[in-house]
Every structure is written in C-alpha cells, then in structure tokens.
Design a protein around this motif. Structure first.
Motif, mmCIF file in Angstrom:
data_model
loop_
_atom_site.group_PDB
_atom_site.id
_atom_site.type_symbol
_atom_site.label_atom_id
_atom_site.label_comp_id
_atom_site.label_asym_id
_atom_site.label_seq_id
_atom_site.Cartn_x
_atom_site.Cartn_y
_atom_site.Cartn_z
ATOM 1 N N ASN B 115 -1.713 0.285 -13.773
ATOM 2 C CA ASN B 115 -2.944 0.396 -13.008
ATOM 3 C C ASN B 115 -2.712 0.572 -11.516
ATOM 4 O O ASN B 115 -3.675 0.629 -10.753
ATOM 5 N N ALA B 117 -0.885 -1.601 -9.289
ATOM 6 C CA ALA B 117 -1.392 -2.919 -8.934
ATOM 7 C C ALA B 117 -1.454 -3.185 -7.438
ATOM 8 O O ALA B 117 -2.244 -3.990 -6.992
ATOM 9 N N VAL B 118 -0.608 -2.548 -6.667
ATOM 10 C CA VAL B 118 -0.554 -2.884 -5.250
ATOM 11 C C VAL B 118 -1.646 -2.125 -4.512
ATOM 12 O O VAL B 118 -1.694 -0.904 -4.537
ATOM 13 N N ALA B 119 -2.530 -2.858 -3.881
ATOM 14 C CA ALA B 119 -3.574 -2.210 -3.097
ATOM 15 C C ALA B 119 -2.949 -1.485 -1.914
ATOM 16 O O ALA B 119 -1.923 -1.923 -1.386
ATOM 17 N N ASP B 121 -3.838 -1.208 1.085
ATOM 18 C CA ASP B 121 -3.820 -1.945 2.338
ATOM 19 C C ASP B 121 -2.551 -2.743 2.532
ATOM 20 O O ASP B 121 -2.057 -2.886 3.639
ATOM 21 N N ALA B 122 -2.058 -3.284 1.443
ATOM 22 C CA ALA B 122 -0.902 -4.151 1.544
ATOM 23 C C ALA B 122 0.321 -3.390 2.017
ATOM 24 O O ALA B 122 1.248 -3.979 2.551
ATOM 25 N N LYS B 123 0.313 -2.081 1.784
ATOM 26 C CA LYS B 123 1.497 -1.315 2.162
ATOM 27 C C LYS B 123 1.317 -0.598 3.496
ATOM 28 O O LYS B 123 2.222 0.066 3.967
ATOM 29 N N ALA B 124 0.102 -0.732 4.087
ATOM 30 C CA ALA B 124 -0.178 0.027 5.291
ATOM 31 C C ALA B 124 0.802 -0.335 6.400
ATOM 32 O O ALA B 124 1.189 -1.480 6.557
#
Lengths: 547, 182
Positions: B115, B117-119, B121-124
């Motif tokens: 899916n 899973a990591v949004a 935003d978290a990687k921005a």
C-alpha cells in the motif's frame, strides 16, 4: 524527514539542566551511595539507605518546588518534559523509592544480602529510569528510561544469591522483558518510519494532520502501534502478557517487589498515556479497540487468577495485574478526566500496595517462606500493628471507602462512564466485587481464624540449612543500628518430623519498616478521607498533558 | 528491474535465510556464524541506503567485536566441541500457533509495503532535513553533530545504562568466601 532546526547545533543551557534537576539529584545520590559503600565499614552499611533516602527527599522537595515555580517546558531539544504530569509521576515514584529504601535495611540484613552499596545504588538508578520514562517527551527517552529501570530491576530481582527462586525471578524477568523491549523498540522504529519523528509532539502533529482527518491509518503505523502496545502491555503486566509477574514478584526480594510493583506501573502507565492518549490521541480509533480487549481480559483474568492463590505475596502479584486492568480502563477512555483518574489511581495504588507488600515483607522469614494464607491465621492476636496495617491496605485495594482505593476506583469508573465507556465501568465494578473476595479472605484469616498450632512443613521446602543460632545472633548484634534480632529457626531435613518447626518467627520489625508502614497507612487513610487535594493535583497534571 | 532492486532482493534473501539459520541450527557455532552473515547483510543494506557510517559501525562493532565475544563464550562453554542442542521440544503445539501468527503478521506487513505505507510527508526534504545536512557537511559529520547536539541527552542516559550493566556483572558473578563479610 524533517528534523527540528536545532538538531545539528543544539547546545544545552542551564535551563535544560534545571528542568531535570530531580533526576540529577537521584543520579547524584546513587553515585554517592556507590562511593560511600567503599568508605563506610561493613557494620554501618544500613546508613547507605539513609544517604539514598536523603537524596530521594531532596529530589522530592525540588520536584515540589518545580511544581510551583517551574516553567513546565521540555529540556534537551524536546527530549524530556518537566510538565506537571511528569512532576506528579516523579513524586509518586520518589514516594515508592523512599518507602523501598526504608523497607530495605532490615530486610536486606535478614535475607543475608551482602552487597549493600550495589543494592541501594541500583534501587536509586531504577527510580531514575522510572522518572525518565514517565517524563519522556520522545520515543527515544521512553525506551532509554525503560531500559535503565528494567536492567536495574533484573539485577535487583536476582539479588538474593542464596535463593534459587530469586535467581529464577531475575532470569525470567530478564529474558521475557528483553523480548518485550524488542517488541517496543520495533514498534517505535515502525512508528518513526510512518511519521518521520521520534518526538511525541511531532508524532501528534503528523497523525493529527494526516491520519486522523482521512481515517486512513497507514498499515505501517498500525503495525507500529500494535508492536508498541505489546511492549507496553508486557511492562504493565496486562493479560495476556502477565505470565512473568507472579514468579518475579514472588522470587524478588520483597522490598524490591514493593518498590517495582508501584514504580514500574507509574512509569509505564504515564509513558503509555503520553504515547497513546496524547501523541496518538488523534488516531485513538486505531488503538483503543486493542487496549479495550486487553483491559477487559486483564480485569477478569487478573482477578480470577488472584482468587485461586494461597500465597499472599503471589495473590498481591495477581492483584497488581488486576489493578493494571482498571488503569487500562482510564487509558482506553482517553479523555482529560480519564487521564486525571489514571494519575489518581496510580497514586492510590502506590500507597496501598506499598503498605500491603511492606507487611508481607515484615512477616517473611529468612528462608523466604511464611507468606502463605495459613501463616496469616490469627495474626491480629500476635501482631496487632502489622495486622491492622495490612487490613487497611487490603480494604483499600478492595476499594472500600473511606480509603484512597475507593477514591481511585471511583475516579476511574466515573471517568469511564463520563467518557462513554459504560461497559468497561460495569466490568470493572463487577470484577472489583470478585476482588473483594480474596482481599477480605486474608483479613478474615487474620482476625477470625485460630492459628494452627504446628503446621506441617510444606512439601516444596527447599530451605538451605539456616545458620546456627549463635552465628545469626553474632550477625545481628554486629549490624549496629540495624535492629534485627531474629532467632532463626533451623529448618532441618524433612525426614525428622519433630525437628520441623515452622511456627512463626518473632523477629523484630526494623524501625524503618515501621516508619514506612506508618507513612503508607497515613497516606492511604488521609487521601481517602480528603481526596480533594489529590484530585486537584492530578487534574492539574492531566491538564498539562492533554488539552 | 534495476540493479538496486536486484541487490535488494539478493540481500533480503540472504538476510532472511541467515536469520532463520540462527534459530534453526542445532549447533550453537553454526548459529553464531549465520548471525555473522545476517549482520553483514544488514551492513550491506545500510550501505545501499548510503549510510556509510552506520554500515561501517555495523561491521566493526557487531560483526566484529560482539560476534567475537559470542563465539568465545560459546566455545568456552562447550570445550568438548559438543555444542549441539539436544532434547525434544516440550511445547510442540507452539509451533502451530507461531506459524499461524507469523503468517498473519507477514501478511499485514506485505500489505503495508504494497500500500505504500510511508506517507510522502515523512520523506520530505527541507532545508533542515538530514539529507540536506549530509550533503552539506558529509555523512559522518552529520551523524556526529546530531548525536552530540540534538540527541546528546539519550546518549548520556545510555551511559547510565552501561553503569548499571557493569554493576550487574559485578553483583551476579561475585562469589563470597565465608569470612569476607565483616
């Protein structure tokens, strides 16, 4: 991954250090005890407890001062909080540590523990870990504090070298608890992966912005939540993660059991409230069904297990499981009122549980036996004071007014009803009624049952040959201020029935133990009659955490 | 399939296989050796994520120092080369329960990965992000700065933990002779 702007150039200021002053004082006291152990001759090792006690009292005074005039901000780049919830938890933990220290000298002497310096140092460091965990504002400190307190408690559980049950307790606690810590850490790592932050406020902001409005809980976040819930439920000994509790609580030195049953609960529950109720509050729909089920299982299971116990120490261990269930009710409810109720319940549990374990500790013989229900028969006649303290504490644990136990249960169940968790309140009340049975059974035994003249030795006795009376007299006379004059009864081989005399031991109860019992008793009754102050403090603490 | 993906799958296979080896080998020394393989493959994972410093530390400390200690202990405890774990499993039913729960967990995690899973935003990557800092001052420097500035407090708490560990070793391993007490 966005890090706070100061991560790479943050420098602690004096303000940062002032906000963790209680923790620093406890750490200082621990190290001082460790050094003083080298300087003080073997006779006067009971004084080490006094050094630790002074540190704990000083830390409590500073904590109270911070309550009045502290700024309540986080320190060290948002790692650790000094809000009123942290200070409230600190005070309860320091109370438990102080009573643990008061219980210790006489008990430690009687059980033949020799490494006094290490014992008191580890006790203080465990208290430090509990305070860190309860004040944590970052997942990192939740874990670091948890490890500090757990590691110290593993060692303390195994401290009675001559008693296999103690060694077994330490080993079991170490292996099972490390396993649970791994779950917790894995959950934290996944939560970090899903939200990009370890600071609780940043996690809160992230889930409030992304997961909560859409109702789209990322599977990674769900997995993280689940694993963290497993870790926390183990630490608070909730069913079905309770299997370690009775063995560890029974095997560990009773002074440590009294201290850790309270301190670990406070630390773990406040941290649980910080992580789940506050930081992950916006996604409560994701975790509250799980904790709901655990709370119901714990209330029912803990009480059912406790009913079947014959050993009072073991019964108290299962009672601590059952109490974890009532506390989980407050966590599941999740309102500010419920958080205040959780803190009230934790404080109430601290006073009454320390008192109950304190009496068990005073009655326990040097071979670790003497805590079975039959040993309490007719206790009111032999030991009027101890029986009275135990009776009051058990009534409080049963939740009977006007004790603090009633105030705690009332607060939790009222908050549950107000927060729309009527079913949990009903289950809680019903299981409390079940709980009354095993608490009142002990009181019945103490006051209304004739003691059996000579109870046959229990079949599981593996008592090591007790030292001859002369050696023990020499030992007790050489302990200086430590007034332990226990004529040890030589529990000899079972083959000779005439020599088997396991009648009660009329050992003198050490004055420190009396002082601690008196403190616990006064707190249990006074806070029960006048719960207003406690409710007020807990409400302020809850407001500082959950707006 | 890119080269990076290929490397990932090969490494993942090695990591999982060696992790299984740790718990399935009956000979403790074999378990140790497959643990070393597991730790090395984790180091390669870090390397493929361009975390050079962490990869180096992983090799030096875990695969190096810690595993040497493990091997020493295992070989010292079993000097007659009899390092096999013998005896039958008394709780066989646990295998069934474990397998069932493991399948559920694995299914959930696969779902998570599928899916995405990591949004995002978290990687921005912002101006203060780790990635920006790494390009500015370099990998090791960024790690060190974060450790000794922003994360200095957990670092200090860890030192308390080490004090406790040392005391535990002293307390639990010390044996008293009869007259040492007074």
């Amino acid at each position: 991954m966005i890090l706070a702007s100061s991560v790479f150039d943050f420098t602690p200021t004096a303000q940062d250090w002032l906000r963790i002053l209680p923790e620093l004082i406890v750490l200082g006291a621990a190290l001082l005890v460790l050094l003083a152990d080298l300087a003080i001759p073997a006779k006067g090792r009971g004084w080490l407890a006094l050094v630790g006690l002074l540190g704990v009292v000083a830390a409590a005074v500073v904590t109270a001062g911070m309550w009045i005039s502290g700024d309540g901000l986080t320190a060290f780049n948002g790692m650790i909080a000094s809000d009123k919830a942290a200070l409230f938890a600190d005070l309860v933990i320091l109370f438990a540590a102080a009573l643990g220290l008061l219980f210790s000298p006489g008990y430690v002497e009687r059980q033949g523990i020799r490494q006094h310096g290490e014992y008191y140092t580890l006790l203080l460091l465990a208290a430090l870990g509990m305070m860190l965990m309860a004040s944590a504002a970052s997942l990192l400190i939740v874990f670091a504090g948890l490890e500090v307190l757990s590691l110290a408690l593993y060692i303390l559980s195994a401290f009675i070298v001559a008693r296999p049950r103690s060694q077994e307790a330490g080993m079991k606690y170490f292996i099972l608890s490390s396993f649970a810590s791994a779950f917790l850490l894995y959950g934290m790592a996944l939560t970090y992966g899903a939200t990009g932050a370890t600071a609780l406020t940043a996690i809160h902001d992230f889930v409030a912005r992304h997961a909560a409005p859409t109702g789209d809980f990322r599977p990674l976040l769900l997995a993280g939540l689940g694993l963290m819930a497993v870790g926390f439920c183990f630490k608070v000994s909730a069913v079905p993660f309770q299997a370690w509790t009775p063995d560890v609580y029974v095997g560990a030195p009773t002074s440590i059991t009294a201290f850790m049953s309270v301190g670990t609960k406070v630390a773990a529950f406040v941290a649980l409230a910080r992580v789940f109720m506050v930081a992950l509050g916006p996604v409560a729909a994701a975790w509250s069904p799980v904790l709901w089920a655990v709370a119901v299982l714990t209330m029912i299971g803990g009480n059912l297990y406790a009913v079947t116990q014959r050993d009072v120490k073991r019964m108290l261990a299962y009672s601590s499981v059952a109490n974890a269930g009532y506390m989980l009710v407050a966590v599941v409810t999740g309102t500010q009122q419920a958080l205040a109720a959780l803190l009230i319940y934790l404080a109430a549990y601290a006073t009454m549980n320390l008192g109950a374990f304190g009496v068990v500790l005073a009655l326990e013989r040097s071979d670790g036996l003497g805590t079975v229900l039959e040993d309490f028969n007719g206790l009111a006649r032999r030991r009027r004071g101890l029986a009275a303290v135990l009776a009051v504490c058990l009534l409080a644990l049963a939740g009977i007014p006007p004790t603090v136990g009633f105030a705690g249960k009332f607060a939790v169940f009222y908050a549950a009803i107000a927060g729309g968790r009527l079913e949990l309140a009903i289950i809680g009340v019903l299981t409390s009624v079940l709980g009354m049975f095993y608490y009142l059974r002990v009181i019945w035994a103490m006051y209304f049952v004739e003691p059996q003249p000579a109870r046959p030795a229990p079949a599981f006795v593996v008592a090591p040959a007790a030292p001859p009376a002369s050696a023990s007299a020499a030992a007790s006379s050489s302990t200086g201020g430590v007034a332990v004059a226990e004529p040890r009864i030589a529990t000899t081989v079972r083959a000779d029935p005439a020599a088997v005399s396991v009648a009660e031991t009329p050992h003198v109860v050490y004055p420190g133990t009396w002082l601690a019992l008196a403190l616990a008793l006064i707190a249990t009754i006074a806070l029960g009659i006048l719960p207003g102050a406690l409710v007020d403090l807990a409400t302020q603490a809850a407001q500082s955490l959950l707006r | 399939m890119t080269a990076q993906q290929l490397a990932f799958f090969v490494l993942a296979f090695v990591a999982v296989a060696s992790a299984l080896g740790v718990i399935l080998f009956r000979n403790a020394v074999y378990s140790m050796l497959s643990l070393i393989v597991n730790l090395l493959s984790l180091a390669l994972f870090f390397l493929s994520l361009q975390a050079i410093f962490v990869a180096t530390i992983q090799v030096l400390i875990y695969a190096g120092a810690v595993m040497v200690l493990f091997l020493f202990v295992v070989t010292m405890l079993a000097p007659e080369a009899d390092t096999n774990v013998s005896g039958s499993d008394r709780l066989r039913w646990q295998w069934v329960a474990t397998a069932g729960l493991a399948v559920i967990l694995a299914g959930g995690l696969i779902l998570a990965v599928a899916n995405g899973a990591v949004a995002q935003d978290a990687k921005a990557a912002g101006p203060n992000s780790l990635a920006a800092q790494v390009t500015k001052v370099g990998n090791v420097q960024a790690f060190g700065l974060a450790l000794f500035h922003g994360f200095s407090f957990p670092f200090e708490v860890t030192s308390v933990l080490l004090v406790i560990a040392v005391m535990g070793a002293v307390v639990l391993s010390r044996r008293f002779s009869g007259r040492e007490r007074e």
